[in-house]
Design an enzyme around this catalytic site. Structure first.
Site, PDB file in Angstrom:
ATOM      1  N   GLU A   1       1.991   2.035   7.840  1.00 28.26           N
ATOM      2  CA  GLU A   1       1.206   3.212   7.467  1.00 28.26           C
ATOM      3  C   GLU A   1       0.143   3.630   8.483  1.00 28.26           C
ATOM      4  O   GLU A   1      -0.366   4.736   8.399  1.00 28.26           O
ATOM      5  CB  GLU A   1       0.592   3.011   6.076  1.00 28.26           C
ATOM      6  CG  GLU A   1      -0.579   2.095   6.000  1.00 28.26           C
ATOM      7  CD  GLU A   1      -1.652   2.737   5.132  1.00 28.26           C
ATOM      8  OE1 GLU A   1      -1.349   3.582   4.291  1.00 28.26           O
ATOM      9  OE2 GLU A   1      -2.811   2.395   5.343  1.00 28.26           O
ATOM     10  N   ASN A   2      -0.144   2.790   9.461  1.00 30.71           N
ATOM     11  CA  ASN A   2      -1.072   3.166  10.529  1.00 30.71           C
ATOM     12  C   ASN A   2      -0.394   3.183  11.898  1.00 30.71           C
ATOM     13  O   ASN A   2      -1.055   3.166  12.933  1.00 30.71           O
ATOM     14  CB  ASN A   2      -2.253   2.191  10.593  1.00 30.71           C
ATOM     15  CG  ASN A   2      -3.047   2.137   9.305  1.00 30.71           C
ATOM     16  OD1 ASN A   2      -3.112   1.111   8.642  1.00 30.71           O
ATOM     17  ND2 ASN A   2      -3.659   3.248   8.935  1.00 30.71           N
TER      18      ASN A   2
ATOM     19  N   ASN B   1      -1.655   4.102   1.497  1.00 29.07           N
ATOM     20  CA  ASN B   1      -2.330   5.379   1.259  1.00 29.07           C
ATOM     21  C   ASN B   1      -2.139   6.394   2.379  1.00 29.07           C
ATOM     22  O   ASN B   1      -2.348   7.590   2.187  1.00 29.07           O
ATOM     23  CB  ASN B   1      -3.827   5.161   1.010  1.00 29.07           C
ATOM     24  CG  ASN B   1      -4.513   4.445   2.151  1.00 29.07           C
ATOM     25  OD1 ASN B   1      -4.130   3.324   2.513  1.00 29.07           O
ATOM     26  ND2 ASN B   1      -5.535   5.049   2.730  1.00 29.07           N
ATOM     27  N   HIS B   2      -1.699   5.946   3.566  1.00 33.08           N
ATOM     28  CA  HIS B   2      -1.415   6.884   4.660  1.00 33.08           C
ATOM     29  C   HIS B   2       0.078   7.166   4.821  1.00 33.08           C
ATOM     30  O   HIS B   2       0.484   7.768   5.822  1.00 33.08           O
ATOM     31  CB  HIS B   2      -1.983   6.341   5.981  1.00 33.08           C
ATOM     32  CG  HIS B   2      -3.470   6.362   6.055  1.00 33.08           C
ATOM     33  ND1 HIS B   2      -4.213   7.530   6.002  1.00 33.08           N
ATOM     34  CD2 HIS B   2      -4.377   5.354   6.172  1.00 33.08           C
ATOM     35  CE1 HIS B   2      -5.506   7.234   6.078  1.00 33.08           C
ATOM     36  NE2 HIS B   2      -5.630   5.927   6.175  1.00 33.08           N
TER      37      HIS B   2
ATOM     38  N   HIS C   1      -4.152  -3.400   4.064  1.00 35.23           N
ATOM     39  CA  HIS C   1      -5.060  -2.250   3.983  1.00 35.23           C
ATOM     40  C   HIS C   1      -6.410  -2.468   4.644  1.00 35.23           C
ATOM     41  O   HIS C   1      -6.891  -1.577   5.343  1.00 35.23           O
ATOM     42  CB  HIS C   1      -5.296  -1.783   2.544  1.00 35.23           C
ATOM     43  CG  HIS C   1      -6.238  -0.609   2.457  1.00 35.23           C
ATOM     44  ND1 HIS C   1      -5.929   0.627   2.983  1.00 35.23           N
ATOM     45  CD2 HIS C   1      -7.485  -0.483   1.936  1.00 35.23           C
ATOM     46  CE1 HIS C   1      -6.939   1.461   2.785  1.00 35.23           C
ATOM     47  NE2 HIS C   1      -7.893   0.813   2.148  1.00 35.23           N
TER      48      HIS C   1
ATOM     49  N   HIS D   1      -7.292  -4.380   7.070  1.00 32.35           N
ATOM     50  CA  HIS D   1      -7.146  -4.674   8.501  1.00 32.35           C
ATOM     51  C   HIS D   1      -7.881  -5.939   8.921  1.00 32.35           C
ATOM     52  O   HIS D   1      -7.875  -6.306  10.099  1.00 32.35           O
ATOM     53  CB  HIS D   1      -7.616  -3.510   9.386  1.00 32.35           C
ATOM     54  CG  HIS D   1      -6.819  -2.260   9.233  1.00 32.35           C
ATOM     55  ND1 HIS D   1      -6.825  -1.246  10.174  1.00 32.35           N
ATOM     56  CD2 HIS D   1      -5.978  -1.843   8.258  1.00 32.35           C
ATOM     57  CE1 HIS D   1      -6.031  -0.265   9.779  1.00 32.35           C
ATOM     58  NE2 HIS D   1      -5.510  -0.610   8.598  1.00 32.35           N
TER      59      HIS D   1
END
Length: 269
Positions: free
Chosen positions: A39-40, A67-68, A175, A177
Site C-alpha cells: 500500500e505504500n 488504507n492507501h 501500517h 512502519h
C-alpha cells in the site's frame, strides 16, 4: 510450508531492497510462499501497474493492502489480473477481495487482509469479519490461515490475537512502519504487532523528515515525500506452518550496510 511476510514496502527504496535480496532469501531460507504489503509501494501512496509488475517479478506471490489501497487509479483492474488483496472488511460491492486460498507444498493456505478502526477510513467491523471468515474457512477444511492486520492501534492487533489464537496460523500487523518486539507463537498462532517498513530507515516512517517536522512544529500539513538517498532496511518474517499450526518463526532485519539481525519468536507455554 514455509511462509514469508514483508510489511509496508515504502517507495523505490523498499522496492530496491527486495530486488537485491528477495530471490536469494527464498533460496537460502527455503521459502515456499511470499506475502507482502503493497500500500505504500508507489512513492509512498498506493500501487501503480508498473510497480506492481516490478514487485511480482522479484518473487512475491500475493500482495496485501490497507488504507492507501485506493490511492492510485491503476488498482481497480489489478484485483482481477494480479494476486492483489484489499482489506476484507470493506463493504460488499467494493472491488476486489481480502481473502484468497492458495495451494502450497501439498497444503492449502488462506491469506486474509483486514483493516483496523482507530484512525482509519470507515469500514465494516474487522473483528466480526475476521471471525466469520475464519470460521467459514475452517468449516471448508482450510486450517493454514495467515492474516495481515493493517491497523494503527496495538490494542486492536492484540485483541485480534485474543479472538483468533489457536484458530489461525499467523497474524502480523502492518501500517505503523515501526517494528515491534513481541514476535511470539501462542497456541500455535504466530503473532507480531507490527513487522515494520521495508524502505528508508533514517527519517520519519520512510518519508523525508521536512514535512513531518513542519507539521509537528506548526500544524501546517504538506505532501510527504520519499528521499532520493537514504539508509535502507528490509524486514521479513519467516514462519513454518503445518496442519494449521505455526511450529517456528523468526524475523530478519537486513540493512543496506550488509548487517543482518535475526530474532526468534518466543513460544508461549
Amino acid at each position: 510450508m514455509k511462509i514469508a511476510f514483508i510489511g509496508d514496502i515504502v517507495g523505490r527504496p523498499g522496492r530496491d531492497m527486495l530486488k537485491k535480496h528477495l530471490a536469494n532469501l527464498k533460496t537460502q531460507e527455503g521459502i515456499d510462499f511470499v506475502i507482502a504489503n503493497y500500500e505504500n509501494a508507489s512513492h509512498g501512496f498506493g500501487l501503480t501497474l508498473k510497480n506492481c509488475n516490478e514487485l511480482f517479478s522479484y518473487g512475491i506471490d500475493v500482495m496485501t493492502g490497507g488504507n492507501h489501497s485506493w490511492d492510485k487509479k491503476d488498482i481497480i483492474p489489478l484485483f482481477d489480473s494480479h494476486e492483489i488483496l484489499r482489506p476484507h472488511n470493506y463493504p460488499e460491492g467494493v472491488a476486489g477481495t481480502g481473502c484468497k486460498v492458495y495451494d502450497i507444498a501439498g497444503e492449502k493456505l488462506a491469506v486474509i487482509n483486514l483493516m483496523g478502526h482507530y484512525g482509519m477510513p470507515y469500514c465494516d467491523n474487522a473483528f466480526r469479519c475476521a471471525q466469520t471468515t475464519v470460521d467459514s474457512l475452517r468449516e471448508d477444511g482450510i486450517i493454514n490461515i495467515f492474516i495481515d492486520f493493517h491497523a494503527e492501534a496495538t490494542s486492536e492487533k492484540r485483541a485480534m490475537l485474543m479472538l483468533l489464537e489457536g484458530k489461525i496460523s499467523g497474524l502480523i500487523g502492518t501500517h505503523t512502519h515501526v517494528s515491534s518486539d513481541d514476535f511470539q507463537i501462542s497456541q500455535g498462532t504466530a503473532y507480531l504487532s507490527d513487522i515494520g517498513l521495508t524502505g528508508c530507515r533514517d527519517n520519519v516512517i520512510g518519508m523525508d523528515k521536512k514535512v513531518p517536522l513542519t507539521q509537528f512544529l506548526t500544524g501546517m500539513k504538506g505532501h510527504f515525500d520519499i528521499p532520493n538517498k537514504c539508509k535502507k532496511i528490509l524486514q521479513i518474517a519467516i514462519m513454518e506452518f503445518k496442519e494449521g499450526v505455526c511450529s517456528s518463526a523468526y524475523k530478519l532485519k537486513i540493512f543496506d550496510d550488509e548487517r543482518v539481525i535475526k530474532s526468534e519468536a518466543w513460544i508461549e507455554s
